[in-house]
Design a protein around this motif. Structure first.
Motif, PDB file in Angstrom:
ATOM      1  N   GLY A  28       0.789  -1.219   0.000  1.00 24.05           N
ATOM      2  CA  GLY A  28       0.000   0.000   0.000  1.00 24.05           C
ATOM      3  C   GLY A  28       0.821   1.269   0.000  1.00 24.05           C
ATOM      4  N   HIS A  29       1.937   1.272   0.732  1.00 21.28           N
ATOM      5  CA  HIS A  29       2.712   2.510   0.798  1.00 21.28           C
ATOM      6  C   HIS A  29       3.366   2.808  -0.551  1.00 21.28           C
ATOM      7  CE1 HIS A  29       5.831  -0.527   1.551  1.00 21.28           C
ATOM      8  NE2 HIS A  29       6.743   0.393   1.288  1.00 21.28           N
ATOM      9  N   ILE A  30       3.748   1.784  -1.296  1.00 22.34           N
ATOM     10  CA  ILE A  30       4.325   2.003  -2.617  1.00 22.34           C
ATOM     11  C   ILE A  30       3.239   2.443  -3.600  1.00 22.34           C
ATOM     12  CG2 ILE A  30       5.541   0.932  -4.543  1.00 22.34           C
ATOM     13  CD1 ILE A  30       7.253   1.379  -2.048  1.00 22.34           C
ATOM     14  N   GLU A  31       2.045   1.848  -3.455  1.00 21.98           N
ATOM     15  CA  GLU A  31       0.926   2.244  -4.318  1.00 21.98           C
ATOM     16  C   GLU A  31       0.591   3.717  -4.127  1.00 21.98           C
ATOM     17  OE1 GLU A  31      -3.077   3.281  -5.376  1.00 21.98           O
ATOM     18  OE2 GLU A  31      -2.501   2.923  -3.295  1.00 21.98           O
ATOM     19  N   LEU A  32       0.535   4.180  -2.878  1.00 20.71           N
ATOM     20  CA  LEU A  32       0.269   5.588  -2.597  1.00 20.71           C
ATOM     21  C   LEU A  32       1.369   6.484  -3.166  1.00 20.71           C
ATOM     22  CD1 LEU A  32      -1.064   5.970   1.071  1.00 20.71           C
ATOM     23  CD2 LEU A  32      -2.121   6.855  -1.019  1.00 20.71           C
ATOM     24  N   ALA A  33       2.623   6.045  -3.003  1.00 24.25           N
ATOM     25  CA  ALA A  33       3.761   6.829  -3.480  1.00 24.25           C
ATOM     26  C   ALA A  33       3.707   7.014  -4.987  1.00 24.25           C
ATOM     27  CB  ALA A  33       5.066   6.147  -3.079  1.00 24.25           C
ATOM     28  N   LYS A  34       3.263   5.990  -5.719  1.00 24.64           N
ATOM     29  CA  LYS A  34       3.180   6.079  -7.171  1.00 24.64           C
ATOM     30  C   LYS A  34       1.932   6.836  -7.618  1.00 24.64           C
ATOM     31  CE  LYS A  34       5.749   1.811  -8.179  1.00 24.64           C
ATOM     32  NZ  LYS A  34       5.658   0.439  -8.757  1.00 24.64           N
ATOM     33  N   TRP A  35       0.875   6.784  -6.806  1.00 26.37           N
ATOM     34  CA  TRP A  35      -0.400   7.383  -7.178  1.00 26.37           C
ATOM     35  C   TRP A  35      -0.364   8.902  -7.173  1.00 26.37           C
ATOM     36  CZ3 TRP A  35      -3.795  10.391  -4.173  1.00 26.37           C
ATOM     37  CH2 TRP A  35      -5.091  10.550  -4.676  1.00 26.37           C
ATOM     38  N   ALA A  36       0.386   9.482  -6.257  1.00 26.23           N
ATOM     39  CA  ALA A  36       0.309  10.925  -5.986  1.00 26.23           C
ATOM     40  C   ALA A  36       0.879  11.769  -7.122  1.00 26.23           C
ATOM     41  CB  ALA A  36       1.049  11.249  -4.699  1.00 26.23           C
ATOM     42  N   ASP A  37       0.172  12.866  -7.435  1.00 29.66           N
ATOM     43  CA  ASP A  37       0.731  13.935  -8.263  1.00 29.66           C
ATOM     44  C   ASP A  37       1.541  14.899  -7.405  1.00 29.66           C
ATOM     45  OD1 ASP A  37      -0.362  13.149 -10.764  1.00 29.66           O
ATOM     46  OD2 ASP A  37      -2.298  14.002 -10.190  1.00 29.66           O
ATOM     47  N   ILE A  38       1.159  15.007  -6.140  1.00 29.25           N
ATOM     48  CA  ILE A  38       1.895  15.826  -5.179  1.00 29.25           C
ATOM     49  C   ILE A  38       1.593  15.303  -3.784  1.00 29.25           C
ATOM     50  CG2 ILE A  38       0.052  17.557  -4.977  1.00 29.25           C
ATOM     51  CD1 ILE A  38       2.237  19.692  -4.590  1.00 29.25           C
ATOM     52  N   LEU A  39       2.597  15.338  -2.920  1.00 24.31           N
ATOM     53  CA  LEU A  39       2.440  15.010  -1.503  1.00 24.31           C
ATOM     54  C   LEU A  39       2.550  16.305  -0.722  1.00 24.31           C
ATOM     55  CD1 LEU A  39       2.378  13.255   1.069  1.00 24.31           C
ATOM     56  CD2 LEU A  39       4.810  12.784   0.716  1.00 24.31           C
ATOM     57  N   ILE A  40       1.473  16.664  -0.028  1.00 22.14           N
ATOM     58  CA  ILE A  40       1.444  17.875   0.799  1.00 22.14           C
ATOM     59  C   ILE A  40       1.386  17.452   2.260  1.00 22.14           C
ATOM     60  CG2 ILE A  40       0.179  19.991   1.370  1.00 22.14           C
ATOM     61  CD1 ILE A  40      -1.040  19.862  -1.457  1.00 22.14           C
ATOM     62  N   ILE A  41       2.307  17.951   3.062  1.00 20.21           N
ATOM     63  CA  ILE A  41       2.316  17.634   4.492  1.00 20.21           C
ATOM     64  C   ILE A  41       1.913  18.886   5.250  1.00 20.21           C
ATOM     65  CG2 ILE A  41       3.645  16.765   6.439  1.00 20.21           C
ATOM     66  CD1 ILE A  41       5.514  15.419   4.445  1.00 20.21           C
ATOM     67  N   ALA A  42       0.732  18.833   5.865  1.00 17.85           N
ATOM     68  CA  ALA A  42       0.196  19.998   6.571  1.00 17.85           C
ATOM     69  C   ALA A  42      -0.724  19.514   7.698  1.00 17.85           C
ATOM     70  CB  ALA A  42      -0.577  20.885   5.600  1.00 17.85           C
ATOM     71  N   PRO A  43      -0.371  19.791   8.925  1.00 18.13           N
ATOM     72  CA  PRO A  43       0.824  20.496   9.369  1.00 18.13           C
ATOM     73  C   PRO A  43       2.049  19.590   9.368  1.00 18.13           C
ATOM     74  CG  PRO A  43      -0.459  19.836  11.268  1.00 18.13           C
ATOM     75  CD  PRO A  43      -1.271  19.453  10.057  1.00 18.13           C
ATOM     76  N   LEU A  71       6.692   7.380   2.838  1.00 15.68           N
ATOM     77  CA  LEU A  71       6.217   7.920   1.564  1.00 15.68           C
ATOM     78  C   LEU A  71       7.166   8.972   1.009  1.00 15.68           C
ATOM     79  CD1 LEU A  71       2.360   8.366   2.072  1.00 15.68           C
ATOM     80  CD2 LEU A  71       3.512   6.791   0.520  1.00 15.68           C
ATOM     81  N   CYS A  72       7.727   9.785   1.892  1.00 19.29           N
ATOM     82  CA  CYS A  72       8.649  10.836   1.450  1.00 19.29           C
ATOM     83  C   CYS A  72       9.865  10.246   0.736  1.00 19.29           C
ATOM     84  CB  CYS A  72       9.097  11.686   2.629  1.00 19.29           C
ATOM     85  SG  CYS A  72       7.786  12.703   3.341  1.00 19.29           S
ATOM     86  N   LEU A  73      10.302   9.062   1.165  1.00 24.58           N
ATOM     87  CA  LEU A  73      11.435   8.404   0.522  1.00 24.58           C
ATOM     88  C   LEU A  73      11.007   7.640  -0.725  1.00 24.58           C
ATOM     89  CD1 LEU A  73      13.452   6.941   3.546  1.00 24.58           C
ATOM     90  CD2 LEU A  73      13.961   8.972   2.203  1.00 24.58           C
ATOM     91  N   ALA A  74       9.765   7.157  -0.743  1.00 26.16           N
ATOM     92  CA  ALA A  74       9.338   6.238  -1.795  1.00 26.16           C
ATOM     93  C   ALA A  74       8.727   6.929  -3.004  1.00 26.16           C
ATOM     94  CB  ALA A  74       8.325   5.238  -1.219  1.00 26.16           C
ATOM     95  N   THR A  75       8.302   8.184  -2.870  1.00 24.59           N
ATOM     96  CA  THR A  75       7.586   8.826  -3.971  1.00 24.59           C
ATOM     97  C   THR A  75       8.513   9.606  -4.887  1.00 24.59           C
ATOM     98  OG1 THR A  75       5.673  10.200  -4.522  1.00 24.59           O
ATOM     99  CG2 THR A  75       7.083  10.993  -2.735  1.00 24.59           C
ATOM    100  N   ASP A  76       8.137   9.646  -6.167  1.00 23.81           N
ATOM    101  CA  ASP A  76       8.801  10.515  -7.131  1.00 23.81           C
ATOM    102  C   ASP A  76       8.040  11.825  -7.298  1.00 23.81           C
ATOM    103  OD1 ASP A  76      10.921   8.796  -7.789  1.00 23.81           O
ATOM    104  OD2 ASP A  76       9.674   7.686  -9.201  1.00 23.81           O
ATOM    105  N   ALA A  77       6.883  11.920  -6.630  1.00 19.49           N
ATOM    106  CA  ALA A  77       6.063  13.130  -6.729  1.00 19.49           C
ATOM    107  C   ALA A  77       6.732  14.278  -5.981  1.00 19.49           C
ATOM    108  CB  ALA A  77       4.674  12.873  -6.160  1.00 19.49           C
TER     109      ALA A  77
END
Length: 402
Positions: free
Chosen positions: A75-90, A111-117
């Protein structure tokens, strides 16, 4: 079509009091057409429940790296590939530190390490924590890695302190999210913009000024930022909140604006002189309040430096756009100013017309070059600014192609 239509946003929420704003953030992003999936840390769940965020997002909320059902499908890899952008707030000081250290001990940091987004973080913490050397070092590290730092804002904090550290407000975060997907025509450019009036002191309580509200200059700054430029905004005294992401320099007098403009123009590719700068200042400013005595009072005025003309004389001058607010003979005076001051372009408006110009929310401009003119019809200043920025860039590109 909305800018965020069908954009896939992963919203990461860490454990700060500002987490209470995230259901509204999710709702506003969805209103703009985005598909939002939420990832929470354990700390975040102490402030807001996964059920709330599931309800507003319409998607399952992920909160564990060790969720056996989700991880059956990685699941964590699927989320990492799915995102167009990862926003961390707060983004708390703790989470920022863990990301900067390359840790992956929960789902969000993994996710921060696994995503290319692309990843944007909206810091939220006490003002002392924000200014701590460790936090500033971590922010510098993330910036070097290509993270986008959205904020923080300044103001009263939950602990009672006042200063930098607040998470940006939801409308600002939605604007930044939308701006991220706007085509960046001005990428690599640095715009220096002046805006608002100046105040020329008579004595400690009185001054000479004009009716400029700063709305046009601030709208240009916002449009340039959206188009990808780095923006420095030198502003006279106004009541407008500066666009998120610009470097704001507040000044009072024409002399202060002149000094700041000459200092910062060295870094600029484009200079837009939108401020209504006082042509004259009082020769001898009284040190104490002038008491009313005679029926008439005479002030000796001396000419201020001409900011745009002085910058136009620089050997390595940027692309220069002047403004001409006129009440008559608009084209004649604008063209005269264009040639006399050696400008690349000048935007002229007739401030004698009702419903446009000073203090109005609307404006109409005519953009003159040495060889042509382009009309920008009456519309809101934000729409006019968007069209103006596009036209300036067209002329800018033509100049540097030849």
């Amino acid at each position: 079509m909305q800018i965020l239509q069908d954009k896939k946003i992963v919203l990461g929420i860490s454990g700060g009091i500002a987490a209470y704003k995230t259901p509204e953030l999710v709702r506003r992003l969805k209103e703009q057409g985005a598909d939002v999936r939420v990832v929470m840390t354990d700390g975040a769940k102490a402030f807001i429940t996964p059920l709330t965020l599931q309800a507003v997002s319409g998607n399952h909320v992920s909160d564990s790296l060790l969720d056996t059902q989700a991880e059956l499908a990685m699941g964590h890899i699927e989320l990492a590939k799915w995102a167009d952008i990862l926003i961390i707030a707060p983004a708390t000081a703790d989470l920022i530190a863990r990301i900067a250290a390359g840790m992956a001990n929960d789902l969000l940091s993994t996710l921060c390490l696994a995503t290319d987004a692309p990843i944007a973080i909206a810091p939220a913490m006490n003002q002392k924590m924000w200014h701590a050397p460790a936090t500033q070092r971590n922010i510098e590290t993330l910036t070097q890695w290509g993270y986008h730092i959205w904020g923080p804002g300044s103001g009263e904090q939950a602990c009672g302190d006042v200063g930098l550290g607040r998470m940006l407000d939801v409308p600002d975060l939605v604007t930044l999210s939308s701006d991220f997907f706007v085509e960046k025509h001005l990428a690599g450019q640095h715009w220096l913009i002046t805006a608002g009036p100046t105040r020329e002191a008579i004595d400690p309580v009185r001054y000479i000024s004009n009716h400029s509200s700063g709305k046009m200059g601030y709208a240009i700054a916002h449009a340039a930022l959206r188009a990808g430029a780095k923006v420095t905004l030198i502003s006279g005294p106004v009541t407008i909140t500066p666009p998120v992401g610009c470097h704001i320099i507040n000044v009072e007098s024409a002399a202060e604006m002149h000094q700041q403009a000459l200092e910062h123009v060295k870094e600029a590719t484009t200079f837009v002189a939108c401020a209504a700068v006082a042509d004259y200042r009082v020769a001898n400013v009284a040190q104490e309040k002038i008491k009313k005595s005679n029926d008439a009072m005479q002030l000796d005025l001396i000419k201020n430096h001409d900011i745009v003309a002085d910058i136009a004389q620089l050997a390595d001058k940027p692309f220069i756009v002047g403004f001409a607010a006129e009440t008559q003979n608009v084209e004649q005076y604008a063209r005269g100013k264009l040639m006399r001051k050696n400008l690349d372009l000048i935007a002229a408006n007739d401030v004698a017309k009702a419903g446009q110009g000073f203090n109005s929310d609307d404006n109409a401009l005519t953009l003159f070059s040495a060889v042509d003119k382009t009309e920008i019809p009456l519309a809101s200043k934000h729409i006019v600014a968007k069209k103006l920025v596009s036209l300036i860039n067209e002329h800018y590109q033509q100049r540097y192609r030849t």
